[in-house]
Design an enzyme around this catalytic site. Structure first.
Site, short mmCIF file in Angstrom:
data_model
loop_
_atom_site.label_atom_id
_atom_site.label_comp_id
_atom_site.label_asym_id
_atom_site.label_seq_id
_atom_site.Cartn_x
_atom_site.Cartn_y
_atom_site.Cartn_z
N ASN A 13 0.88 -1.17 0.00
CA ASN A 13 0.00 0.00 0.00
C ASN A 13 0.92 1.22 0.00
O ASN A 13 1.49 1.57 1.03
CB ASN A 13 -0.89 -0.02 1.25
CG ASN A 13 -1.70 1.25 1.39
OD1 ASN A 13 -1.78 2.06 0.46
ND2 ASN A 13 -2.30 1.44 2.56
N TRP A 14 1.07 1.81 -1.17
CA TRP A 14 2.05 2.90 -1.31
C TRP A 14 1.54 4.22 -0.71
O TRP A 14 2.30 5.15 -0.58
CB TRP A 14 2.40 3.09 -2.79
CG TRP A 14 3.23 2.00 -3.38
CD1 TRP A 14 3.50 0.77 -2.85
CD2 TRP A 14 3.92 2.04 -4.64
NE1 TRP A 14 4.30 0.04 -3.70
CE2 TRP A 14 4.57 0.80 -4.80
CE3 TRP A 14 4.03 3.01 -5.65
CZ2 TRP A 14 5.34 0.51 -5.93
CZ3 TRP A 14 4.80 2.71 -6.78
CH2 TRP A 14 5.44 1.48 -6.91
N LYS A 15 0.25 4.28 -0.39
CA LYS A 15 -0.34 5.50 0.18
C LYS A 15 -0.06 6.70 -0.74
O LYS A 15 -0.10 6.55 -1.94
CB LYS A 15 0.17 5.70 1.61
CG LYS A 15 0.01 4.42 2.45
CD LYS A 15 0.17 4.61 3.91
CE LYS A 15 -0.07 3.28 4.62
NZ LYS A 15 -0.03 3.36 6.06
N HIS A 98 -9.57 1.63 4.26
CA HIS A 98 -8.32 1.77 5.02
C HIS A 98 -8.54 2.71 6.20
O HIS A 98 -9.29 3.67 6.09
CB HIS A 98 -7.20 2.30 4.11
CG HIS A 98 -5.86 2.20 4.77
ND1 HIS A 98 -5.42 3.17 5.65
CD2 HIS A 98 -4.90 1.25 4.74
CE1 HIS A 98 -4.23 2.80 6.12
NE2 HIS A 98 -3.90 1.64 5.57
N GLU A 100 -6.83 5.01 7.39
CA GLU A 100 -6.54 6.43 7.12
C GLU A 100 -7.72 7.09 6.41
O GLU A 100 -8.00 8.28 6.62
CB GLU A 100 -5.24 6.55 6.30
CG GLU A 100 -4.02 6.28 7.18
CD GLU A 100 -2.84 5.66 6.47
OE1 GLU A 100 -2.79 5.71 5.23
OE2 GLU A 100 -1.96 5.12 7.17
N GLU A 171 -6.03 -4.70 10.22
CA GLU A 171 -4.97 -3.74 10.48
C GLU A 171 -5.28 -2.94 11.75
O GLU A 171 -6.03 -1.95 11.70
CB GLU A 171 -4.85 -2.76 9.32
CG GLU A 171 -4.47 -3.41 8.01
CD GLU A 171 -3.80 -2.41 7.08
OE1 GLU A 171 -2.65 -2.65 6.71
OE2 GLU A 171 -4.41 -1.37 6.78
N GLY A 177 2.04 2.26 10.64
CA GLY A 177 3.02 3.33 10.50
C GLY A 177 3.69 3.72 11.80
O GLY A 177 4.39 4.73 11.87
N SER A 217 2.84 -2.20 10.32
CA SER A 217 4.28 -2.30 10.61
C SER A 217 4.85 -3.69 10.33
O SER A 217 5.79 -4.13 11.00
CB SER A 217 4.60 -1.85 12.03
OG SER A 217 4.22 -0.49 12.21
N GLY A 238 2.65 -1.17 4.28
CA GLY A 238 2.80 0.25 3.95
C GLY A 238 4.26 0.60 3.76
O GLY A 238 4.84 0.37 2.70
N GLY A 239 4.89 1.15 4.80
CA GLY A 239 6.26 1.65 4.72
C GLY A 239 7.24 0.70 4.03
O GLY A 239 8.00 1.12 3.14
P1 PGA Z 1 2.51 0.19 7.59
O1 PGA Z 1 1.11 0.44 6.88
O2 PGA Z 1 3.05 -1.12 7.08
O3 PGA Z 1 3.38 1.35 7.20
O4 PGA Z 1 2.26 0.13 9.07
C1 PGA Z 1 0.21 -0.62 6.68
C2 PGA Z 1 -1.05 -0.09 6.01
O5 PGA Z 1 -1.44 1.04 6.31
O6 PGA Z 1 -1.65 -0.77 5.17
#
Ligand code: PGA
Length: 256
Positions: A13-15, A98, A100, A171, A177, A217, A238-239
């Site tokens: 998930n590149w956001k 998601h 966010e 999640e 994050g 994470s 994500g990251g």
């Molecule tokens: P993260 O993000 O791996 O940076 O914690 C996961 C996500 O939001 O899907």
């Protein structure tokens, strides 16, 4: 419950990261590292990068996803993108719900449900995100929160659609994050809870066939332990998905 029935899915998930040129470069870097993966590999990218991602992944084992879609077919919804638009450019996956989006953009369980329905109606596969806040975990209501999110999102979704077209990503919001990963036991407990809920709402076959990821994470160092859990069928990353070697290491951990 038999994990052998399910193929692991690792999705990045590149956001809100990467331009089209940077998208092409990162995918070129990832491609050779994951070409022998024994799991499904997806990269979910910003709308503006989808064309570049589809081009760069052509002929490879990497699939492309969007990060959201609207519930209406078209209309006065400034800044939104519809499921038919995604279908028209040939993007097979879309993340919906998601945390966010829920946290910063006012998504509710109802709008998540509507977006899921729109995606399915247009033949898209969905990565449906659910997760609790830290305060909810501390109040011991994690499973109630998750069950409500899952039940509302899947309202009117058939067993066939769930099996074939939906990946659920658990999640925990406090793990996204933050570098604070859920323990493998915590991740498996909720994933199993979701699977048991699906068995209740649908049937055991559907529960066995549904792919349930963990996200929050997940990284090259902790992926193997998380993915070894019987109810953790992959990860939403994500990251670590923005660094080719780290993403590839997670894909490798899922391939074992
Ligand atoms: P993260 O993000 O791996 O940076 O914690 C996961 C996500 O939001 O899907």
């Amino acid at each position: 419950m038999n994990k052998q029935l399910r193929k692991a899915v690792i999705a990045g998930n590149w956001k809100m990261n990467k331009t089209p040129d940077e998208t092409k470069a990162l995918i070129e870097e990832i491609k050779p590292l994951v070409k022998d993966a024994d799991c499904d590999v997806i990269v979910c990218v910003p709308f503006i990068d989808i064309h570049a991602a589809l081009e760069a992944t052509k002929g490879s084992n990497i699939k492309v996803g969007a990060e959201n879609c609207h519930w209406a077919e078209s209309g006065a919804f400034t800044g939104e993108v519809s499921a038919p638009m995604l279908k028209a450019i040939g993007v097979p996956y879309v993340i919906i719900g998601h945390s966010e989006r829920r946290q910063y953009f006012g998504e509710t369980d109802e709008t998540v449900h509507n977006r899921v329905r729109a995606a399915l109606n247009n033949g898209l596969s969905v990565i449906l995100c659910v997760g609790e806040y830290l305060a909810q975990r501390e109040q011991n209501i994690t499973m109630e929160v998750i069950a409500t999110q899952v039940k509302i999102a899947l309202k009117d979704v058939t067993a066939e659609e769930l099996k074939e077209k939906i990946i659920i990503a658990y999640e925990p919001v406090w793990a996204i994050g933050t570098g604070l990963t859920a323990t493998s036991a915590q991740a498996n407990e909720v994933n199993k809870g979701i699977r048991d809920l699906i068995a209740d709402l649908y049937d055991a076959d559907t529960a066995n066939a549904t792919v349930i990821q963990y996200g929050g994470s997940m990284n090259a160092g902790n992926a193997a332990e998380l993915l070894s859990q019987p109810d953790v069928d992959g990860g939403l990353i994500g990251g670590a998905s923005l660094k080719a070697p780290d993403f590839a290491a997670i894909v490798e951990a899922a391939s074992k």
